[in-house]
Scaffold this motif. Structure first.
Motif, PDB file in Angstrom:
ATOM      1  N   LEU A  44       1.068  -1.166  -0.082  1.00 16.23           N
ATOM      2  CA  LEU A  44       0.055  -0.013   0.081  1.00 16.23           C
ATOM      3  C   LEU A  44       0.917   1.186   0.170  1.00 16.23           C
ATOM      4  O   LEU A  44       0.626   2.115  -0.579  1.00 16.23           O
ATOM      5  N   LEU A  45       1.887   1.291   0.584  1.00 13.96           N
ATOM      6  CA  LEU A  45       2.841   2.427   0.707  1.00 13.96           C
ATOM      7  C   LEU A  45       3.550   2.712  -0.602  1.00 13.96           C
ATOM      8  O   LEU A  45       3.651   3.744  -1.224  1.00 13.96           O
ATOM      9  N   ARG A  46       3.752   1.774  -1.494  1.00 17.14           N
ATOM     10  CA  ARG A  46       4.380   1.704  -2.749  1.00 17.14           C
ATOM     11  C   ARG A  46       3.229   2.703  -3.690  1.00 17.14           C
ATOM     12  O   ARG A  46       3.561   3.286  -4.684  1.00 17.14           O
ATOM     13  N   LEU A  47       1.956   2.515  -3.473  1.00 14.94           N
ATOM     14  CA  LEU A  47       0.748   3.021  -4.104  1.00 14.94           C
ATOM     15  C   LEU A  47       0.471   4.315  -3.769  1.00 14.94           C
ATOM     16  O   LEU A  47       0.378   5.293  -4.481  1.00 14.94           O
ATOM     17  N   GLY A  48       0.341   4.172  -2.357  1.00 16.27           N
ATOM     18  CA  GLY A  48      -0.247   5.725  -1.707  1.00 16.27           C
ATOM     19  C   GLY A  48       0.838   6.822  -1.785  1.00 16.27           C
ATOM     20  O   GLY A  48       0.675   8.022  -1.835  1.00 16.27           O
ATOM     21  N   SER A  49       2.304   6.454  -1.323  1.00 21.39           N
ATOM     22  CA  SER A  49       3.159   7.461  -1.088  1.00 21.39           C
ATOM     23  C   SER A  49       3.352   8.187  -2.349  1.00 21.39           C
ATOM     24  O   SER A  49       3.487   9.566  -2.480  1.00 21.39           O
ATOM     25  N   PRO A  50       3.519   7.702  -3.551  1.00 17.90           N
ATOM     26  CA  PRO A  50       3.968   8.688  -4.872  1.00 17.90           C
ATOM     27  C   PRO A  50       2.567   9.339  -5.184  1.00 17.90           C
ATOM     28  O   PRO A  50       3.046  10.474  -5.601  1.00 17.90           O
ATOM     29  N   LEU A  51       1.525   8.740  -5.113  1.00 22.49           N
ATOM     30  CA  LEU A  51       0.398   9.699  -5.211  1.00 22.49           C
ATOM     31  C   LEU A  51       0.194  10.858  -4.450  1.00 22.49           C
ATOM     32  O   LEU A  51      -0.111  11.935  -4.893  1.00 22.49           O
ATOM     33  N   PHE A  52       0.500  10.799  -3.157  1.00 24.57           N
ATOM     34  CA  PHE A  52       0.369  11.835  -2.174  1.00 24.57           C
ATOM     35  C   PHE A  52       1.596  12.866  -2.435  1.00 24.57           C
ATOM     36  O   PHE A  52       1.280  14.112  -2.392  1.00 24.57           O
ATOM     37  N   HIS A  53       2.671  12.324  -2.777  1.00 25.81           N
ATOM     38  CA  HIS A  53       3.926  13.314  -2.623  1.00 25.81           C
ATOM     39  C   HIS A  53       3.857  13.968  -4.150  1.00 25.81           C
ATOM     40  O   HIS A  53       4.109  15.327  -4.119  1.00 25.81           O
ATOM     41  N   PHE A  54       3.525  13.333  -5.251  1.00 22.32           N
ATOM     42  CA  PHE A  54       3.477  14.041  -6.564  1.00 22.32           C
ATOM     43  C   PHE A  54       2.306  14.896  -6.602  1.00 22.32           C
ATOM     44  O   PHE A  54       2.223  16.090  -7.055  1.00 22.32           O
ATOM     45  N   GLY A  55       1.120  14.640  -5.941  1.00 29.18           N
ATOM     46  CA  GLY A  55       0.026  15.198  -5.882  1.00 29.18           C
ATOM     47  C   GLY A  55       0.264  16.443  -5.089  1.00 29.18           C
ATOM     48  O   GLY A  55      -0.108  17.795  -5.466  1.00 29.18           O
ATOM     49  N   ILE A  56       0.996  16.562  -3.936  1.00 28.03           N
ATOM     50  CA  ILE A  56       0.941  17.814  -2.916  1.00 28.03           C
ATOM     51  C   ILE A  56       1.914  18.828  -3.542  1.00 28.03           C
ATOM     52  O   ILE A  56       2.054  19.877  -3.469  1.00 28.03           O
TER      53      ILE A  56
END
Length: 247
Positions: A44-56
């Protein structure tokens, strides 16, 4: 009340943000970390972390353009308010969807994975609550702007810039819709507690990796015994690694 909310409170939050980071760096460098929980769960970390960081990153870029660049500047280079509005809504919506999807996955992971849930502190819970509140109200403002004629660059943006010129104009923020006021208040609270949370890692860049010496790996000589059986491994590239000899 307007002076307290839109003039005094912002300076308190900014002061806490700046001085808090200085204090944290000087007094708690060992705790200057995200306290990574990847060891407990990685899918889940590999999926959620890039979405969050690039989105922010997209969200922050939109705020820089919308708050710091005056409307007259974009008009001077040929970008009409209608074009800017379309770009702001479309790009802001994409960035907002990405960051909200990312934080949702990360929160789901933090709640459903027992080891990650156990490692979550009260400090983390407060930080996540403010972060989700800031993202939710920000996304609400972006979506309502699709059908609204309200131009925040005539009120919120000049108010924000006035804080840095030391000539604050709280009346501008007092005239904005409640959704913008809620968003700003939550963001100010988040800025105030930022230095005391794991969010400090935003200012940590691995620049040292570019100039650090090579790490020398080698096998151990089975004939070596005692305290000198391990040779020094952290050496500069110019000097060959020393070799211990058994006497």
């Amino acid at each position: 009340m307007s002076n307290v909310l839109w003039m005094t409170l912002p300076y308190i939050a900014f002061t806490s943000f700046v001085l808090g980071h200085i204090w944290r760096y000087r007094a708690d460098q060992f705790g200057w970390t995200t306290r990574s929980s990847q060891i407990y769960e990685s899918r889940l970390l590999r999926l959620g972390s890039p979405l969050f960081h690039f989105g922010i990153l997209g969200v922050l870029a939109g705020h820089v353009v919308g708050l710091l660049i005056p409307q007259s500047w974009t008009s001077a280079v040929g970008v009409s308010e209608h074009v800017y509005h379309l770009m702001s809504v479309s790009m802001g919506s994409l960035a907002g969807i990405a960051v909200i999807a990312g934080i949702a996955i990360l929160l789901y992971r933090r709640v459903t994975v027992p080891e990650v849930r156990t490692a979550t502190t009260l400090n983390d819970k407060v930080m996540y609550l403010l972060l989700v509140g800031a993202l939710a109200t920000g996304m609400l403002n972006t979506l309502t702007n699709v059908f609204s004629t309200y131009n925040y660059r005539e009120t919120v943006s000049p108010w924000f810039r006035s804080l840095f010129t030391l000539h604050p104009a709280p009346q501008l923020m007092a005239e904005s819709p409640w959704t913008f006021q809620s968003h700003v208040l939550i963001v100010l609270a988040l800025l105030g507690v930022w230095p005391y949370t794991r969010l400090v890692h935003m200012f940590s860049a691995p620049i040292g990796y570019l100039v650090r010496p090579f790490v020398i790996y080698r096998s151990r000589d089975p004939q070596q015994t005692g305290k000198n059986r391990y040779a020094k491994a952290w050496v500069t590239p110019q000097a060959p690694p020393p070799r211990s000899r058994w006497v």
